[in-house]
Design a protein around this motif. Structure first.
Motif, PDB file in Angstrom:
ATOM      1  N   SER A   1       0.838  -1.193   0.000  1.00 31.47           N
ATOM      2  CA  SER A   1       0.000   0.000   0.000  1.00 31.47           C
ATOM      3  C   SER A   1       0.879   1.251   0.000  1.00 31.47           C
ATOM      4  N   LEU A   2       0.288   2.359  -0.397  1.00 31.35           N
ATOM      5  CA  LEU A   2       0.989   3.640  -0.340  1.00 31.35           C
ATOM      6  C   LEU A   2       1.429   3.924   1.092  1.00 31.35           C
ATOM      7  N   GLU A   3       0.560   3.650   2.045  1.00 30.79           N
ATOM      8  CA  GLU A   3       0.912   3.904   3.449  1.00 30.79           C
ATOM      9  C   GLU A   3       2.137   3.096   3.866  1.00 30.79           C
ATOM     10  N   ALA A   4       2.218   1.849   3.457  1.00 29.50           N
ATOM     11  CA  ALA A   4       3.375   1.013   3.824  1.00 29.50           C
ATOM     12  C   ALA A   4       4.652   1.573   3.216  1.00 29.50           C
ATOM     13  N   MET A   5       4.606   2.001   1.963  1.00 31.27           N
ATOM     14  CA  MET A   5       5.802   2.555   1.321  1.00 31.27           C
ATOM     15  C   MET A   5       6.210   3.880   1.959  1.00 31.27           C
ATOM     16  N   VAL A   6       5.231   4.709   2.271  1.00 32.84           N
ATOM     17  CA  VAL A   6       5.519   6.009   2.870  1.00 32.84           C
ATOM     18  C   VAL A   6       6.041   5.835   4.300  1.00 32.84           C
ATOM     19  N   THR A   7       5.540   4.832   4.997  1.00 31.43           N
ATOM     20  CA  THR A   7       6.040   4.555   6.344  1.00 31.43           C
ATOM     21  C   THR A   7       7.506   4.130   6.288  1.00 31.43           C
ATOM     22  N   GLU A   8       7.834   3.252   5.352  1.00 28.56           N
ATOM     23  CA  GLU A   8       9.240   2.848   5.204  1.00 28.56           C
ATOM     24  C   GLU A   8      10.108   4.051   4.847  1.00 28.56           C
ATOM     25  N   ASN A   9       9.615   4.913   3.969  1.00 27.50           N
ATOM     26  CA  ASN A   9      10.345   6.121   3.605  1.00 27.50           C
ATOM     27  C   ASN A   9      10.550   7.024   4.824  1.00 27.50           C
ATOM     28  N   ALA A  10       9.527   7.138   5.672  1.00 33.60           N
ATOM     29  CA  ALA A  10       9.634   7.989   6.858  1.00 33.60           C
ATOM     30  C   ALA A  10      10.722   7.482   7.804  1.00 33.60           C
ATOM     31  N   VAL A  11      10.782   6.168   7.970  1.00 33.01           N
ATOM     32  CA  VAL A  11      11.754   5.569   8.894  1.00 33.01           C
ATOM     33  C   VAL A  11      13.158   5.581   8.291  1.00 33.01           C
ATOM     34  N   GLU A  12      13.285   5.026   7.099  1.00 32.07           N
ATOM     35  CA  GLU A  12      14.609   4.853   6.500  1.00 32.07           C
ATOM     36  C   GLU A  12      15.146   6.133   5.862  1.00 32.07           C
ATOM     37  N   GLY A  13      14.266   6.901   5.252  1.00 37.24           N
ATOM     38  CA  GLY A  13      14.710   8.108   4.566  1.00 37.24           C
ATOM     39  C   GLY A  13      14.695   9.337   5.440  1.00 37.24           C
ATOM     40  N   CYS A  14      13.510   9.657   5.972  1.00 32.15           N
ATOM     41  CA  CYS A  14      13.366  10.896   6.737  1.00 32.15           C
ATOM     42  C   CYS A  14      14.139  10.866   8.053  1.00 32.15           C
ATOM     43  N   VAL A  15      14.254   9.713   8.668  1.00 30.39           N
ATOM     44  CA  VAL A  15      14.979   9.633   9.940  1.00 30.39           C
ATOM     45  C   VAL A  15      16.414   9.167   9.710  1.00 30.39           C
ATOM     46  N   ARG A  16      16.586   7.959   9.261  1.00 32.93           N
ATOM     47  CA  ARG A  16      17.938   7.379   9.203  1.00 32.93           C
ATOM     48  C   ARG A  16      18.818   8.034   8.137  1.00 32.93           C
ATOM     49  N   GLU A  17      18.282   8.281   6.957  1.00 32.21           N
ATOM     50  CA  GLU A  17      19.078   8.915   5.902  1.00 32.21           C
ATOM     51  C   GLU A  17      19.416  10.352   6.285  1.00 32.21           C
ATOM     52  N   THR A  18      18.467  11.059   6.884  1.00 34.09           N
ATOM     53  CA  THR A  18      18.739  12.431   7.309  1.00 34.09           C
ATOM     54  C   THR A  18      19.794  12.457   8.405  1.00 34.09           C
ATOM     55  N   PHE A  19      19.709  11.540   9.355  1.00 30.88           N
ATOM     56  CA  PHE A  19      20.731  11.477  10.399  1.00 30.88           C
ATOM     57  C   PHE A  19      22.084  11.103   9.783  1.00 30.88           C
ATOM     58  N   GLY A  20      22.090  10.178   8.848  1.00 29.28           N
ATOM     59  CA  GLY A  20      23.321   9.816   8.165  1.00 29.28           C
ATOM     60  C   GLY A  20      23.947  11.009   7.449  1.00 29.28           C
ATOM     61  N   ALA A  21      23.114  11.843   6.846  1.00 25.43           N
ATOM     62  CA  ALA A  21      23.612  13.047   6.180  1.00 25.43           C
ATOM     63  C   ALA A  21      24.236  14.001   7.197  1.00 25.43           C
ATOM     64  N   LEU A  22      23.604  14.135   8.354  1.00 29.10           N
ATOM     65  CA  LEU A  22      24.175  14.982   9.410  1.00 29.10           C
ATOM     66  C   LEU A  22      25.531  14.453   9.871  1.00 29.10           C
ATOM     67  N   VAL A  23      25.612  13.160  10.079  1.00 31.18           N
ATOM     68  CA  VAL A  23      26.856  12.565  10.578  1.00 31.18           C
ATOM     69  C   VAL A  23      27.971  12.694   9.550  1.00 31.18           C
ATOM     70  N   THR A  24      27.686  12.412   8.291  1.00 32.85           N
ATOM     71  CA  THR A  24      28.754  12.518   7.292  1.00 32.85           C
ATOM     72  C   THR A  24      29.187  13.969   7.087  1.00 32.85           C
ATOM     73  N   ALA A  25      28.254  14.906   7.188  1.00 36.26           N
ATOM     74  CA  ALA A  25      28.631  16.324   7.101  1.00 36.26           C
ATOM     75  C   ALA A  25      29.523  16.692   8.282  1.00 36.26           C
ATOM     76  N   TRP A  26      29.187  16.200   9.457  1.00 35.39           N
ATOM     77  CA  TRP A  26      30.005  16.425  10.651  1.00 35.39           C
ATOM     78  C   TRP A  26      31.414  15.883  10.419  1.00 35.39           C
ATOM     79  N   GLN A  27      31.481  14.655   9.933  1.00 35.01           N
ATOM     80  CA  GLN A  27      32.777  14.021   9.697  1.00 35.01           C
ATOM     81  C   GLN A  27      33.581  14.783   8.646  1.00 35.01           C
ATOM     82  N   ALA A  28      32.917  15.243   7.596  1.00 35.67           N
ATOM     83  CA  ALA A  28      33.608  15.968   6.531  1.00 35.67           C
ATOM     84  C   ALA A  28      34.240  17.251   7.055  1.00 35.67           C
TER      85      ALA A  28
END
Length: 133
Positions: free
Chosen positions: A13-40
């Motif tokens: 369902s759209l909800e299932a895909m958007v939920t995965e995006n919220a967890v993996e993209g909006c949270v984890r990917e965004t945090f990963g971007a913060l960490v790599t920017a910090w490291q850089a």
């Protein structure tokens, strides 16, 4: 080549895909971007800083895509689904806070690779939480 066992495609369902995006993209990917920017910016090793600059920008583009998908989906999901997606994002932030809070990176990685200390990583995560929760 070894055989690969791939499960048949299952529509979601759209909800299932958007939920995965919220967890993996909006949270984890965004945090990963913060960490790599910090490291850089903080890595003691100049080669690591140079290598992480482009990686950091790429991670940021991934996070931006996740947030664009999230904004699009907010217009297409009913309120009850949007609330469940928001709850999943909040739970992902809590899970990530627990993970980050339970890890103490080795001093050499902090110094040479710019890996944030536990306290610095928690500070980055708390800033993210204020913005997205």
């Amino acid at each position: 080549m070894p055989e690969v066992d791939i499960h048949p495609f299952q529509p979601r369902s759209l909800e299932a895909m958007v939920t995965e995006n919220a967890v993996e993209g909006c949270v984890r990917e965004t945090f990963g971007a913060l960490v790599t920017a910090w490291q850089a910016r903080t890595a003691g090793d100049a080669k690591v800083r140079r290598a992480l600059g482009p990686i950091s920008r790429d991670e940021l583009r991934h996070a931006e895509l996740a947030w664009a998908i999230d904004a699009w989906a907010a217009e297409h999901l009913p309120p009850s689904s949007r609330e469940r997606v928001l709850q999943a994002r909040r739970e992902a932030l809590r899970t990530l806070e627990h993970e980050v809070g339970s890890q103490v990176p080795p001093v050499q990685l902090v110094r040479e690779a710019g890996v944030p200390t536990r306290e610095q990583a928690l500070h980055l995560l708390h800033g993210l939480t204020v913005l997205v929760a």
